[in-house]
Design a protein around this motif. Structure first.
Motif, short mmCIF file in Angstrom:
data_model
loop_
_atom_site.label_atom_id
_atom_site.label_comp_id
_atom_site.label_asym_id
_atom_site.label_seq_id
_atom_site.Cartn_x
_atom_site.Cartn_y
_atom_site.Cartn_z
N ALA A 1 0.84 -1.20 0.00
CA ALA A 1 0.00 0.00 0.00
C ALA A 1 0.87 1.25 0.00
O ALA A 1 1.86 1.32 0.72
N SER A 2 0.50 2.22 -0.79
CA SER A 2 1.28 3.46 -0.84
C SER A 2 0.82 4.47 0.20
O SER A 2 1.32 5.58 0.24
N THR A 3 -0.12 4.08 1.04
CA THR A 3 -0.67 5.01 2.03
C THR A 3 -0.07 4.81 3.42
O THR A 3 -0.55 5.38 4.38
N GLY A 4 0.98 4.01 3.53
CA GLY A 4 1.58 3.76 4.82
C GLY A 4 2.26 5.00 5.38
O GLY A 4 2.60 5.93 4.67
N MET A 5 2.46 4.98 6.68
CA MET A 5 3.07 6.11 7.37
C MET A 5 4.47 6.43 6.84
O MET A 5 4.90 7.58 6.86
N PHE A 6 5.15 5.39 6.32
CA PHE A 6 6.49 5.59 5.79
C PHE A 6 6.56 5.15 4.32
O PHE A 6 7.55 4.59 3.87
N GLY A 7 5.50 5.43 3.60
CA GLY A 7 5.47 5.21 2.16
C GLY A 7 5.22 3.78 1.74
O GLY A 7 4.70 2.96 2.49
N THR A 8 5.61 3.50 0.50
CA THR A 8 5.38 2.21 -0.12
C THR A 8 6.49 1.25 0.25
O THR A 8 7.57 1.27 -0.34
N HIS B 1 6.59 -0.63 17.94
CA HIS B 1 7.65 -0.78 16.94
C HIS B 1 7.09 -1.04 15.54
O HIS B 1 6.10 -1.76 15.38
N GLU B 2 7.75 -0.49 14.54
CA GLU B 2 7.39 -0.71 13.14
C GLU B 2 8.66 -0.58 12.31
O GLU B 2 9.39 0.40 12.44
N ALA B 3 8.94 -1.57 11.48
CA ALA B 3 10.11 -1.54 10.59
C ALA B 3 9.64 -1.70 9.16
O ALA B 3 8.73 -2.49 8.88
N ILE B 4 10.26 -0.96 8.25
CA ILE B 4 9.83 -0.97 6.86
C ILE B 4 11.04 -1.23 5.97
O ILE B 4 12.07 -0.58 6.09
N ILE C 1 22.04 6.16 2.10
CA ILE C 1 22.94 5.41 2.98
C ILE C 1 22.23 4.45 3.92
O ILE C 1 22.86 3.76 4.70
N TYR C 2 20.88 4.36 3.86
CA TYR C 2 20.12 3.45 4.71
C TYR C 2 19.48 2.35 3.87
O TYR C 2 19.24 2.52 2.68
N ASN C 3 19.19 1.21 4.53
CA ASN C 3 18.55 0.08 3.88
C ASN C 3 17.08 -0.05 4.24
O ASN C 3 16.34 -0.74 3.55
N SER C 4 16.68 0.56 5.34
CA SER C 4 15.31 0.44 5.85
C SER C 4 15.02 1.63 6.75
O SER C 4 15.91 2.44 7.03
N VAL C 5 13.78 1.72 7.19
CA VAL C 5 13.43 2.73 8.19
C VAL C 5 12.70 2.04 9.34
O VAL C 5 12.07 0.99 9.16
N THR C 6 12.82 2.61 10.51
CA THR C 6 12.11 2.16 11.70
C THR C 6 11.39 3.35 12.28
O THR C 6 12.00 4.41 12.48
N GLY C 7 10.11 3.19 12.50
CA GLY C 7 9.32 4.27 13.10
C GLY C 7 9.62 4.40 14.57
O GLY C 7 9.66 3.41 15.30
N ALA C 8 9.85 5.62 15.01
CA ALA C 8 10.16 5.87 16.42
C ALA C 8 8.89 5.80 17.26
O ALA C 8 7.85 6.35 16.89
N THR C 9 8.98 5.14 18.39
CA THR C 9 7.87 5.09 19.34
C THR C 9 7.87 6.35 20.19
O THR C 9 8.81 7.16 20.12
N LEU D 1 5.58 -14.89 10.70
CA LEU D 1 6.84 -14.59 11.35
C LEU D 1 7.90 -14.64 10.26
O LEU D 1 8.00 -15.61 9.51
N ASN D 2 8.67 -13.57 10.14
CA ASN D 2 9.65 -13.42 9.07
C ASN D 2 11.05 -13.25 9.59
O ASN D 2 11.25 -12.82 10.73
N HIS D 3 12.00 -13.53 8.72
CA HIS D 3 13.37 -13.10 8.93
C HIS D 3 13.50 -11.84 8.10
O HIS D 3 13.25 -11.86 6.90
N VAL D 4 13.84 -10.73 8.74
CA VAL D 4 13.91 -9.44 8.06
C VAL D 4 15.33 -8.89 8.20
O VAL D 4 15.88 -8.83 9.30
N VAL D 5 15.91 -8.51 7.07
CA VAL D 5 17.23 -7.90 7.07
C VAL D 5 17.02 -6.39 6.97
O VAL D 5 16.65 -5.87 5.92
N LEU D 6 17.23 -5.71 8.08
CA LEU D 6 17.05 -4.26 8.12
C LEU D 6 18.30 -3.52 7.66
O LEU D 6 18.21 -2.38 7.20
#
Length: 139
Positions: A44-51, A120-123, A102-110, A78-83
């Motif tokens: 979904a393209s409507t996520g808090m941190f994009g698509t 917690h949320e990781a994208i 320079i980043y591979n992923s984003v993590t939303g700050a609580t 349950l996934n194995h996720v490489v952030l």
């Protein structure tokens, strides 16, 4: 990292009658993921941190996105996720199509980290950064 992902399931996979065959329905995201992989095109393209493909270390947060259109069971993956190198985001950015330079992923700050998220949320923005390793069925 082991992280949870909630998604829709419209078939009987995992139901109490020991249904173990993946369906071929185009609206059953669970079977589509298990049959192949995650698909950034379906994100979904409507996520808090994009698509991107969203996951969390909080199973009850993933539960919010797990639907039970068929039988009474819900499911989360349950996934194995490489952030990799992850950018901590304190504010929403709905326009993201990939992680910042320079980043591979984003993590939303609580809230405890100065952000707006309760949990917690990781994208990740690449399908090969996330691999399903187990499905948890529950009521």
């Amino acid at each position: 990292q082991p992280l949870f992902h909630g998604t829709t399931r419209t078939c009987a996979l995992g139901s109490s009658d020991n249904h173990t065959k993946l369906c071929h329905r185009i609206d059953c995201n669970l079977c589509l993921i298990l049959r192949g992989s995650y698909d950034i095109e379906k994100a979904a393209s409507t996520g808090m941190f994009g698509t991107g493909i969203y996951s969390t270390n909080v199973s009850s947060k993933a539960d919010l996105y797990a639907s039970r259109n068929r039988p009474h069971l819900k499911s989360v993956i349950l996934n194995h996720v490489v952030l990799g190198r992850t950018q901590l985001m304190k504010a929403a950015d709905h326009s993201l199509q990939h992680a910042p330079d320079i980043y591979n992923s984003v993590t939303g700050a609580t809230g405890n980290q100065g952000g707006a998220l309760a949990y917690h949320e990781a994208i990740v923005y690449r399908e090969d950064a996330m691999c399903a390793s187990a499905v948890i069925f529950y009521e």
